[in-house]
Design an enzyme around this catalytic site. Structure first.
Site: not given
Ligand SMILES: NC(=O)c1ccc[n+]([C@@H]2O[C@H](COP(=O)([O-])OP(=O)(O)OC[C@H]3O[C@@H](n4cnc5c(N)ncnc54)[C@H](OP(=O)(O)O)[C@@H]3O)[C@@H](O)[C@H]2O)c1
Length: 312
Positions: A13, A129, A136, A190, A205, A302
């Site tokens: 995402t 950030e 924000i 989720e 946070k 998001g």
């Molecule tokens: N989503 C939000 O709104 C949001 C907001 C603020 C902060 N965050 C933070 O941002 C981070 C990412 O969140 P997300 O929602 O983008 O997660 P996500 O959609 O689950 O994406 C995770 C990505 O990392 C890759 N990945 C995970 N483990 C891996 C490994 N061992 N080796 C190689 N690649 C790996 C996955 O690969 P594949 O695609 O091949 O599975 C995927 O592309 C997290 O720390 C989350 O807490 C998210």
């Protein structure tokens, strides 16, 4: 124009939204910073996975060394989540003198001491950030804009999922289960929402914010945590009869050298400014000794808002 090469660890995402931001806004970023951002490599787990954003397949890799050991890459964005192997990759990139940007609040608040010590000892740069408050700019505000203040109190609504659920319950009279289902259908919660509902995401946070506010590391396990999983519609209705609204608050306060760092559902007076923070919006109400009270408001999660913060 000088190019700056970037490696993305993760293409989910947030990773995809960061890719979009850095490609669509590359020229604007170049005009504003003097550097043209170029994405050199993107680490994923599964090369064959279907993704909503199409990307040149030559950019994708499953080998972290293609990014961590690539001398051309000077900025590494960790957008994978989880503790292992994210911690190892962040430390490895920092040890090689790369700038690291991460959205990983769980890692920083649970295991941050090692990462922050390395950054401080070697005077490296770690941008986080995106780990708190989505789009924000709360971390920069705490680290830079308010650096002249002693922070007395932070009261935040820092989790969009729980705020969305409580708003639906309060305004539409929905029960908890129905409001949760709706949040999941809309993509605000989720499939496993327990980290949000139990207050753990908010506590991750708050640990980071309180550490910045009070100048020492306050790990996640020192934060008192209570979620909204036991709140029922009748609680919100009773609160309303007495002129209050229930919100999940993240509170950090200092009084005469004593600190209270806690996440819990709280009654706030109907006319308080934080009651107007509805649905998936977040807000941070901060009291500094010179600035007085300030409020930051916006989308706290998001892909796009979080990518905006990664772009710091
Ligand atoms: N989503 C939000 O709104 C949001 C907001 C603020 C902060 N965050 C933070 O941002 C981070 C990412 O969140 P997300 O929602 O983008 O997660 P996500 O959609 O689950 O994406 C995770 C990505 O990392 C890759 N990945 C995970 N483990 C891996 C490994 N061992 N080796 C190689 N690649 C790996 C996955 O690969 P594949 O695609 O091949 O599975 C995927 O592309 C997290 O720390 C989350 O807490 C998210």
């Amino acid at each position: 124009m000088k190019q700056i090469k970037i490696g993305l660890l993760g293409f989910g995402t947030v990773g995809q939204a960061v890719y979009k931001l850095l490609t669509e806004n590359a020229e604007n970023i170049a005009e504003r910073t003097g550097f043209l951002p170029v994405i050199e490599k993107v680490l994923v787990r599964d090369l064959k996975k279907k993704r909503s954003l199409s990307i040149d397949s030559k950019l994708l890799t499953t080998d972290p060394k293609d990014i961590l050991e690539n001398k051309e890459i000077s900025i590494v964005c960790e957008l994978m989540g989880g503790i292992k192997p994210a911690e190892e990759y962040i430390l490895s990139a920092l040890e090689r003198g790369k700038v690291v940007v991460t959205a990983n609040k769980a890692l920083l608040s649970e295991k941050g001491e090692k990462v922050f010590s390395l950054v401080n000892e070697r005077r490296l740069y770690l941008g986080f950030e995106a780990s708190v408050g989505g789009g924000i700019p709360i971390i920069k505000t705490m680290k830079e804009a308010l650096v002249g203040n002693k922070i007395k109190r932070i009261v935040g609504i820092v989790n969009g999922t729980t705020n969305y659920i409580l708003t639906q319950m309060l305004e539409k009279g929905m029960d908890f289960a129905k409001a949760l289902r709706l949040a999941q259908e809309k993509g605000f919660a989720e499939a496993d929402p327990s980290l949000d509902l139990k207050g753990i995401d908010s506590a991750h946070k708050l640990s980071l914010l309180a550490s910045l506010a009070f100048n020492f590391f306050i790990p996640f396990d020192r934060v008192y945590v209570e979620g909204i999983d036991k709140i029922e519609l009748i609680d919100l209705e009773f609160a309303r009869q007495f002129g209050y609204v229930i919100k999940l608050l993240a509170i950090a306060k200092e009084d005469k050298g004593k600190y209270e760092i806690m996440v819990h559902p709280a009654l706030i007076p109907e006319k308080h400014i934080l009651t107007s923070v509805r649905f998936n919006y977040n807000a941070f109400y901060i009291q500094g000794d010179f600035v007085g009270d300030i409020l930051l408001y916006g989308l706290g999660a998001g892909g796009a808002p979080t990518a905006s913060a990664v772009g710091e």
